[in-house]
Design a protein around this motif. Structure first.
Motif, PDB file in Angstrom:
ATOM      1  N   LEU A   1       0.840  -1.320   0.106  1.00 54.16           N
ATOM      2  CA  LEU A   1       0.172  -0.056   0.013  1.00 54.16           C
ATOM      3  C   LEU A   1       0.896   1.221  -0.013  1.00 54.16           C
ATOM      4  O   LEU A   1       1.872   1.228   0.643  1.00 54.16           O
ATOM      5  CB  LEU A   1      -0.893  -0.101   1.271  1.00 54.16           C
ATOM      6  N   LYS A   2       0.486   2.086  -0.844  1.00 53.00           N
ATOM      7  CA  LYS A   2       1.204   3.329  -0.876  1.00 53.00           C
ATOM      8  C   LYS A   2       0.796   4.369   0.344  1.00 53.00           C
ATOM      9  O   LYS A   2      -0.311   4.306   0.862  1.00 53.00           O
ATOM     10  CB  LYS A   2       0.985   4.054  -2.263  1.00 53.00           C
ATOM     11  N   MET A   3       1.789   5.248   0.657  1.00 50.74           N
ATOM     12  CA  MET A   3       1.337   6.262   1.699  1.00 50.74           C
ATOM     13  C   MET A   3       1.976   7.814   1.280  1.00 50.74           C
ATOM     14  O   MET A   3       2.784   7.469   0.218  1.00 50.74           O
ATOM     15  CB  MET A   3       1.772   6.063   3.066  1.00 50.74           C
ATOM     16  N   LYS A   4       1.380   8.746   1.678  1.00 48.44           N
ATOM     17  CA  LYS A   4       1.807   9.976   1.071  1.00 48.44           C
ATOM     18  C   LYS A   4       2.425  10.801   2.411  1.00 48.44           C
ATOM     19  O   LYS A   4       1.774  10.832   3.539  1.00 48.44           O
ATOM     20  CB  LYS A   4       0.589  10.923   0.441  1.00 48.44           C
ATOM     21  N   VAL A   5       3.567  11.309   2.263  1.00 47.18           N
ATOM     22  CA  VAL A   5       4.239  12.211   3.157  1.00 47.18           C
ATOM     23  C   VAL A   5       4.494  13.362   2.755  1.00 47.18           C
ATOM     24  O   VAL A   5       4.848  13.776   1.590  1.00 47.18           O
ATOM     25  CB  VAL A   5       5.433  11.407   3.972  1.00 47.18           C
ATOM     26  N   GLU A   6       4.415  14.478   3.606  1.00 47.37           N
ATOM     27  CA  GLU A   6       4.848  15.941   3.441  1.00 47.37           C
ATOM     28  C   GLU A   6       6.390  15.948   3.646  1.00 47.37           C
ATOM     29  O   GLU A   6       6.794  15.589   4.848  1.00 47.37           O
ATOM     30  CB  GLU A   6       4.068  16.933   4.250  1.00 47.37           C
ATOM     31  N   ILE A   7       7.073  16.668   2.784  1.00 44.39           N
ATOM     32  CA  ILE A   7       8.523  16.737   2.878  1.00 44.39           C
ATOM     33  C   ILE A   7       8.695  18.235   2.723  1.00 44.39           C
ATOM     34  O   ILE A   7       8.361  19.046   2.059  1.00 44.39           O
ATOM     35  CB  ILE A   7       9.464  16.042   1.509  1.00 44.39           C
ATOM     36  N   TYR A  25       4.921  16.720  -1.623  1.00 47.23           N
ATOM     37  CA  TYR A  25       4.570  15.640  -1.130  1.00 47.23           C
ATOM     38  C   TYR A  25       5.098  14.345  -1.904  1.00 47.23           C
ATOM     39  O   TYR A  25       5.542  14.562  -3.159  1.00 47.23           O
ATOM     40  CB  TYR A  25       3.050  15.304  -1.195  1.00 47.23           C
ATOM     41  N   LEU A  26       5.378  13.335  -1.371  1.00 46.58           N
ATOM     42  CA  LEU A  26       5.976  12.050  -1.863  1.00 46.58           C
ATOM     43  C   LEU A  26       5.112  10.860  -1.440  1.00 46.58           C
ATOM     44  O   LEU A  26       4.863  10.646  -0.481  1.00 46.58           O
ATOM     45  CB  LEU A  26       7.324  11.987  -1.387  1.00 46.58           C
ATOM     46  N   GLU A  27       4.970  10.051  -2.584  1.00 52.08           N
ATOM     47  CA  GLU A  27       4.283   8.725  -2.252  1.00 52.08           C
ATOM     48  C   GLU A  27       5.326   7.739  -2.053  1.00 52.08           C
ATOM     49  O   GLU A  27       6.228   7.565  -2.999  1.00 52.08           O
ATOM     50  CB  GLU A  27       3.463   8.343  -3.355  1.00 52.08           C
ATOM     51  N   LEU A  28       5.327   6.989  -1.115  1.00 49.82           N
ATOM     52  CA  LEU A  28       6.299   5.827  -0.561  1.00 49.82           C
ATOM     53  C   LEU A  28       5.332   4.762  -0.248  1.00 49.82           C
ATOM     54  O   LEU A  28       4.296   4.612  -0.039  1.00 49.82           O
ATOM     55  CB  LEU A  28       6.900   6.078   0.443  1.00 49.82           C
ATOM     56  N   GLU A  29       6.254   3.544  -0.252  1.00 51.18           N
ATOM     57  CA  GLU A  29       5.576   2.208   0.162  1.00 51.18           C
ATOM     58  C   GLU A  29       5.255   2.470   1.628  1.00 51.18           C
ATOM     59  O   GLU A  29       5.757   2.835   2.336  1.00 51.18           O
ATOM     60  CB  GLU A  29       6.492   1.117  -0.069  1.00 51.18           C
ATOM     61  N   GLY A  30       3.820   1.992   1.924  1.00 57.62           N
ATOM     62  CA  GLY A  30       3.738   1.874   3.595  1.00 57.62           C
ATOM     63  C   GLY A  30       4.738   1.326   4.328  1.00 57.62           C
ATOM     64  O   GLY A  30       5.367   0.251   4.001  1.00 57.62           O
ATOM     65  N   GLY A  31       4.993   1.773   5.279  1.00 56.38           N
ATOM     66  CA  GLY A  31       6.138   1.388   6.304  1.00 56.38           C
ATOM     67  C   GLY A  31       7.618   1.816   5.862  1.00 56.38           C
ATOM     68  O   GLY A  31       8.538   1.580   6.589  1.00 56.38           O
ATOM     69  N   ALA A  32       7.666   2.536   4.992  1.00 53.60           N
ATOM     70  CA  ALA A  32       9.014   3.057   4.498  1.00 53.60           C
ATOM     71  C   ALA A  32       9.522   3.940   5.639  1.00 53.60           C
ATOM     72  O   ALA A  32       8.971   4.368   6.798  1.00 53.60           O
ATOM     73  CB  ALA A  32       8.840   3.952   3.139  1.00 53.60           C
ATOM     74  N   THR A  33      10.873   3.859   5.627  1.00 54.02           N
ATOM     75  CA  THR A  33      11.745   4.545   6.592  1.00 54.02           C
ATOM     76  C   THR A  33      12.290   5.837   6.073  1.00 54.02           C
ATOM     77  O   THR A  33      12.186   6.041   4.857  1.00 54.02           O
ATOM     78  CB  THR A  33      12.962   3.858   7.299  1.00 54.02           C
ATOM     79  N   THR A  62      13.581   5.724  11.591  1.00 52.17           N
ATOM     80  CA  THR A  62      12.265   6.102  11.663  1.00 52.17           C
ATOM     81  C   THR A  62      11.299   5.568  10.669  1.00 52.17           C
ATOM     82  O   THR A  62      11.358   5.835   9.492  1.00 52.17           O
ATOM     83  CB  THR A  62      12.168   7.668  11.919  1.00 52.17           C
ATOM     84  N   VAL A  63      10.479   4.895  10.968  1.00 52.08           N
ATOM     85  CA  VAL A  63       9.281   4.384  10.301  1.00 52.08           C
ATOM     86  C   VAL A  63       8.097   5.538   9.845  1.00 52.08           C
ATOM     87  O   VAL A  63       7.719   5.908  10.996  1.00 52.08           O
ATOM     88  CB  VAL A  63       8.468   3.024  10.632  1.00 52.08           C
ATOM     89  N   LEU A  64       7.953   5.694   8.821  1.00 54.67           N
ATOM     90  CA  LEU A  64       6.812   6.833   8.456  1.00 54.67           C
ATOM     91  C   LEU A  64       5.435   6.376   8.439  1.00 54.67           C
ATOM     92  O   LEU A  64       5.264   5.172   7.926  1.00 54.67           O
ATOM     93  CB  LEU A  64       7.350   7.305   7.084  1.00 54.67           C
ATOM     94  N   ALA A  65       4.531   6.933   8.606  1.00 51.01           N
ATOM     95  CA  ALA A  65       3.121   6.812   8.302  1.00 51.01           C
ATOM     96  C   ALA A  65       2.578   7.823   7.239  1.00 51.01           C
ATOM     97  O   ALA A  65       3.023   8.941   7.064  1.00 51.01           O
ATOM     98  CB  ALA A  65       2.566   6.429   9.659  1.00 51.01           C
ATOM     99  N   GLU A  66       1.361   7.524   6.815  1.00 49.60           N
ATOM    100  CA  GLU A  66       0.477   8.397   6.237  1.00 49.60           C
ATOM    101  C   GLU A  66       0.300   9.825   6.697  1.00 49.60           C
ATOM    102  O   GLU A  66       0.047   9.998   7.815  1.00 49.60           O
ATOM    103  CB  GLU A  66      -1.043   7.742   5.949  1.00 49.60           C
ATOM    104  N   ASN A  67       0.715  10.731   5.961  1.00 46.02           N
ATOM    105  CA  ASN A  67       0.670  11.965   6.235  1.00 46.02           C
ATOM    106  C   ASN A  67       1.677  12.561   7.177  1.00 46.02           C
ATOM    107  O   ASN A  67       1.401  13.652   7.914  1.00 46.02           O
ATOM    108  CB  ASN A  67      -1.054  12.353   6.831  1.00 46.02           C
TER     109      ASN A  67
END
Length: 79
Positions: A1-7, A25-33, A62-67
């Motif tokens: 699953l993809k997630m979006k993070v703000e950079i 914003y960048l779309e990464l795989e869920g659970g990306a670090t 650090t593991v990232l999460a949606e948003n």
């Protein structure tokens, strides 16, 4: 699953942002670090940086999460 993070890239790291934007914003795989994020942005590990995730200190593991909001900037010199 993809997630979006703000950079947010500040100072010299801004040169690694698409189009030199302050915020993007960048779309990464869920659970990306954060380390995987740095790889996506082609930021060399040799460049010293401070990592904030949602305002708190983070690191490459650090593991990232949606948003999540990730801010990267060079360490400030003091004196």
């Amino acid at each position: 699953l993809k997630m979006k993070v703000e950079i947010r890239l500040l100072s010299i790291l801004k040169g690694f942002a698409p189009g030199n934007r302050d915020v993007f914003y960048l779309e990464l795989e869920g659970g990306a670090t954060v380390g995987q994020l740095l790889g996506e942005l082609n930021i060399p590990f040799s460049i010293k940086r401070v990592i904030l995730v949602n305002g708190y200190h983070g690191n490459e593991d650090t593991v990232l999460a949606e948003n999540d909001q990730v801010t990267l900037f060079p360490p400030m010199g003091g004196g």
